[in-house]
Design an enzyme around this catalytic site. Sequence first.
Site, PDB file in Angstrom:
ATOM      1  N   LYS A 193       4.788   2.094   7.748  1.00  0.00           N
ATOM      2  CA  LYS A 193       5.367   0.858   8.275  1.00  0.00           C
ATOM      3  C   LYS A 193       6.801   1.103   8.729  1.00  0.00           C
ATOM      4  O   LYS A 193       7.197   0.709   9.811  1.00  0.00           O
ATOM      5  CB  LYS A 193       5.299  -0.215   7.188  1.00  0.00           C
ATOM      6  CG  LYS A 193       5.818  -1.555   7.617  1.00  0.00           C
ATOM      7  CD  LYS A 193       5.588  -2.623   6.563  1.00  0.00           C
ATOM      8  CE  LYS A 193       6.317  -3.899   6.968  1.00  0.00           C
ATOM      9  NZ  LYS A 193       6.197  -4.974   5.998  1.00  0.00           N
ATOM     10  N   GLU A 234       7.961  11.049   1.762  1.00  0.00           N
ATOM     11  CA  GLU A 234       6.723  11.822   1.603  1.00  0.00           C
ATOM     12  C   GLU A 234       5.989  11.939   2.934  1.00  0.00           C
ATOM     13  O   GLU A 234       5.541  13.017   3.340  1.00  0.00           O
ATOM     14  CB  GLU A 234       5.783  11.131   0.593  1.00  0.00           C
ATOM     15  CG  GLU A 234       6.280  11.128  -0.839  1.00  0.00           C
ATOM     16  CD  GLU A 234       7.115   9.896  -1.179  1.00  0.00           C
ATOM     17  OE1 GLU A 234       7.731   9.299  -0.266  1.00  0.00           O
ATOM     18  OE2 GLU A 234       7.176   9.552  -2.368  1.00  0.00           O
ATOM     19  N   GLY A 281       3.066  -3.838   3.465  1.00  0.00           N
ATOM     20  CA  GLY A 281       2.414  -2.523   3.417  1.00  0.00           C
ATOM     21  C   GLY A 281       1.083  -2.544   2.683  1.00  0.00           C
ATOM     22  O   GLY A 281       0.066  -2.054   3.177  1.00  0.00           O
ATOM     23  N   ARG A 282       1.054  -3.141   1.493  1.00  0.00           N
ATOM     24  CA  ARG A 282      -0.181  -3.105   0.690  1.00  0.00           C
ATOM     25  C   ARG A 282      -1.209  -4.132   1.147  1.00  0.00           C
ATOM     26  O   ARG A 282      -2.267  -4.270   0.527  1.00  0.00           O
ATOM     27  CB  ARG A 282       0.161  -3.270  -0.801  1.00  0.00           C
ATOM     28  CG  ARG A 282       1.001  -4.481  -1.123  1.00  0.00           C
ATOM     29  CD  ARG A 282       1.565  -4.421  -2.541  1.00  0.00           C
ATOM     30  NE  ARG A 282       2.494  -5.511  -2.819  1.00  0.00           N
ATOM     31  CZ  ARG A 282       3.789  -5.475  -2.565  1.00  0.00           C
ATOM     32  NH1 ARG A 282       4.322  -4.407  -2.010  1.00  0.00           N
ATOM     33  NH2 ARG A 282       4.564  -6.508  -2.858  1.00  0.00           N
ATOM     34  N   GLU A 287       2.295  -3.696  -7.750  1.00  0.00           N
ATOM     35  CA  GLU A 287       3.487  -3.702  -6.900  1.00  0.00           C
ATOM     36  C   GLU A 287       3.810  -5.136  -6.476  1.00  0.00           C
ATOM     37  O   GLU A 287       4.966  -5.495  -6.272  1.00  0.00           O
ATOM     38  CB  GLU A 287       3.300  -2.805  -5.659  1.00  0.00           C
ATOM     39  CG  GLU A 287       4.621  -2.465  -4.971  1.00  0.00           C
ATOM     40  CD  GLU A 287       4.487  -1.450  -3.841  1.00  0.00           C
ATOM     41  OE1 GLU A 287       3.986  -1.821  -2.769  1.00  0.00           O
ATOM     42  OE2 GLU A 287       4.907  -0.293  -4.013  1.00  0.00           O
ATOM     43  N   HIS A 312     -18.803   6.875 -20.559  1.00  0.00           N
ATOM     44  CA  HIS A 312     -18.801   8.114 -21.344  1.00  0.00           C
ATOM     45  C   HIS A 312     -17.378   8.628 -21.555  1.00  0.00           C
ATOM     46  O   HIS A 312     -17.177   9.801 -21.859  1.00  0.00           O
ATOM     47  CB  HIS A 312     -19.680   9.163 -20.656  1.00  0.00           C
ATOM     48  CG  HIS A 312     -21.110   8.724 -20.611  1.00  0.00           C
ATOM     49  ND1 HIS A 312     -21.997   8.980 -21.623  1.00  0.00           N
ATOM     50  CD2 HIS A 312     -21.778   7.969 -19.704  1.00  0.00           C
ATOM     51  CE1 HIS A 312     -23.172   8.439 -21.333  1.00  0.00           C
ATOM     52  NE2 HIS A 312     -23.068   7.808 -20.164  1.00  0.00           N
ATOM     53  N   LYS A 369      13.634   6.105  -5.753  1.00  0.00           N
ATOM     54  CA  LYS A 369      13.781   6.742  -4.434  1.00  0.00           C
ATOM     55  C   LYS A 369      15.221   7.176  -4.224  1.00  0.00           C
ATOM     56  O   LYS A 369      15.497   8.281  -3.762  1.00  0.00           O
ATOM     57  CB  LYS A 369      13.430   5.744  -3.317  1.00  0.00           C
ATOM     58  CG  LYS A 369      11.974   5.510  -3.085  1.00  0.00           C
ATOM     59  CD  LYS A 369      11.817   4.668  -1.810  1.00  0.00           C
ATOM     60  CE  LYS A 369      10.487   3.974  -1.753  1.00  0.00           C
ATOM     61  NZ  LYS A 369      10.375   3.010  -0.667  1.00  0.00           N
TER      62      LYS A 369
HETATM   63  O1  F6P Z   1       7.713   2.687  -2.051  1.00  0.00           O
HETATM   64  C1  F6P Z   1       6.824   1.648  -1.946  1.00  0.00           C
HETATM   65  C2  F6P Z   1       6.437   1.387  -0.520  1.00  0.00           C
HETATM   66  O2  F6P Z   1       7.468   0.777   0.148  1.00  0.00           O
HETATM   67  C3  F6P Z   1       5.169   0.546  -0.477  1.00  0.00           C
HETATM   68  O3  F6P Z   1       5.414  -0.787  -0.612  1.00  0.00           O
HETATM   69  C4  F6P Z   1       4.610   0.957   0.827  1.00  0.00           C
HETATM   70  O4  F6P Z   1       3.269   0.593   0.934  1.00  0.00           O
HETATM   71  C5  F6P Z   1       4.843   2.444   0.785  1.00  0.00           C
HETATM   72  O5  F6P Z   1       6.096   2.574   0.166  1.00  0.00           O
HETATM   73  C6  F6P Z   1       4.821   3.153   2.103  1.00  0.00           C
HETATM   74  O6  F6P Z   1       5.751   2.631   2.988  1.00  0.00           O
HETATM   75  P1  F6P Z   1       5.689   2.976   4.523  1.00  0.00           P
HETATM   76  O7  F6P Z   1       4.411   2.418   5.071  1.00  0.00           O
HETATM   77  O8  F6P Z   1       6.890   2.320   5.129  1.00  0.00           O
HETATM   78  O9  F6P Z   1       5.736   4.463   4.685  1.00  0.00           O
END
Ligand code: F6P
Length: 535
Positions: free
Chosen positions: A195, A201, A253-254, A339, A370, A499
């Site tokens: 987003k 990452e 995002g979620r 979240e 199990h 972060k």
């Molecule tokens: O660190 C949490 C977060 O901001 C989530 O809410 C989000 O889904 C994820 O990181 C990834 O964010 P982006 O889509 O901006 O890379």
Amino acid sequence: MWNALKTNHKMASDRHITELFSDADRGAKYSVETDGLFFDFSKTNIDAQTRANLIALAQDAGVEARRTAMFAGEKINETEDRAVLHTALRNLDGPAIVVDGEDVMPGVKDGLAKMAAFCDAVRSGAFAGAGGKITDVVNIGIGGSDLGPAMVVPALAPFHDGPKCHFISNVDGADLADKLAPLNPKTTLVLVASKTFTTMETMMNAKSAFDWMAKEVAEPAAQFAAISTAMEETAQFGIPAERVFGFEDWVGGRYSMWGPIGLSIMLAVGPENFTDFLRGAQAMDRHFQDAPLNENMPALLALVGIWHHQICGYGTRAVLPYENRLLRLPAYLQQLEMESNGKSVSLDGKALDQTVGPIVWGEPGTNGQHAFYQLIHQGRQVVPCEFIVGAEGHEPELDHHHKALLSNCLAQSEALLLGRSYEVAHERMAAKGLTGDALQANAMQRVFAGNRPSTTLMYHKLTPFVLGQIVALYEHRVFVEGVVLGINSYDQWGVELGKELAQKLAPAMEDGADLGDLHVATAPLVKRAHALRGA
Ligand code: F6P
């Protein structure tokens, strides 16, 4: 109403859930159905008065007005000054939705059409890689830019007729290395899903995937697409606008897999099946908007959750899909629920006087049986269980497996409810010839307290439509819980501190770095890591 519910709880504490089944119609009264999706909450210690009080709690909190506000595009995400409009992404034949004076629906429909055109081109081979037709798609994203599609793609395996989809999320190079190793870069399409297009990452993985592709493909950018709200950043990365799938900041995002973030899903199952997925969610949206709270599936699911966590004090809830293809559902719901509602401050910035989001966890049945069901049945803490099961599988030739799956699922909820008394256990052990202390000890080991609450969500078969219904159900559950508890379910400030510190710590990870500035609690571990690396 909270106090009234606490009184209900006191009364329920002396009652076994089975007593409630003296009403032979309880199964029918404590269940709801919408468009073939059936939710049974009869195996909880909720009676008519408790149910009425829970509904009143939701009404007093203003759930209905807030629901109207959300669907209308009002800025209910107050801390970020944003509308919350993932529902617009599946508002296929619904009314206009106006945000800041503009109907957002034409943009949503254009976005879907652009996705469908691209998917058709990739799936037909009209869009090809350096080595011909695209065989594999790699979605690089994390959190909401990963978990939704990573959950839905395997869930809809019987509908796959497109390229194979893979998901890279972790900054751990092992994730990237293992996923890319078997792939041919010349027939691979990489989707960079973020987003913000700044997530560490994702950006690091995207860059490494680019380098991987550049080794064999002359124009790697031609096999990259971006999914983001940040157009400047995607351009800087070198992805041309025709392969940038944009969306608006009113999609959290979620909550975002219904639009461009769901591109990998659409590539795997095709635009028609993706549309069915949206239709299922839209059907749930309509039910959520129209059904009275007392018959409203998301509201009831939420209120059962509040009853168990806030009132009864159960700290976690287990999501137990008896549907192997939903193996990533618990992880997906962990982000969606924890979240969204893992907060301790109210919308107006006041400290809350109760815990808010329960811990959500789970595994598909029967594997969980199990593993951790021992604790669920005989541990001292009560874990409300949410069973999810289809009446039929997609493998008619393996229907006997499905019947075994179903009987296991239903047996577990019955076992949790009924338990086994000492007397019965004693009788069984005595029948085996045990006597005296050994008989007593063995009988005790085999007692099941029972009276453990569970709910069951049942449907015919796991189709795109049904999956859309289920996910939207959980999204609206989070919404209702958030409103009742007075929090903002749509921000996530709690992810920021870690972060920031990781960024601050990054230079200390370099070989030969000056470690003078580190916090005393962290310095020894940094030094040890350096020593182990021989740096
Ligand atoms: O660190 C949490 C977060 O901001 C989530 O809410 C989000 O889904 C994820 O990181 C990834 O964010 P982006 O889509 O901006 O890379």
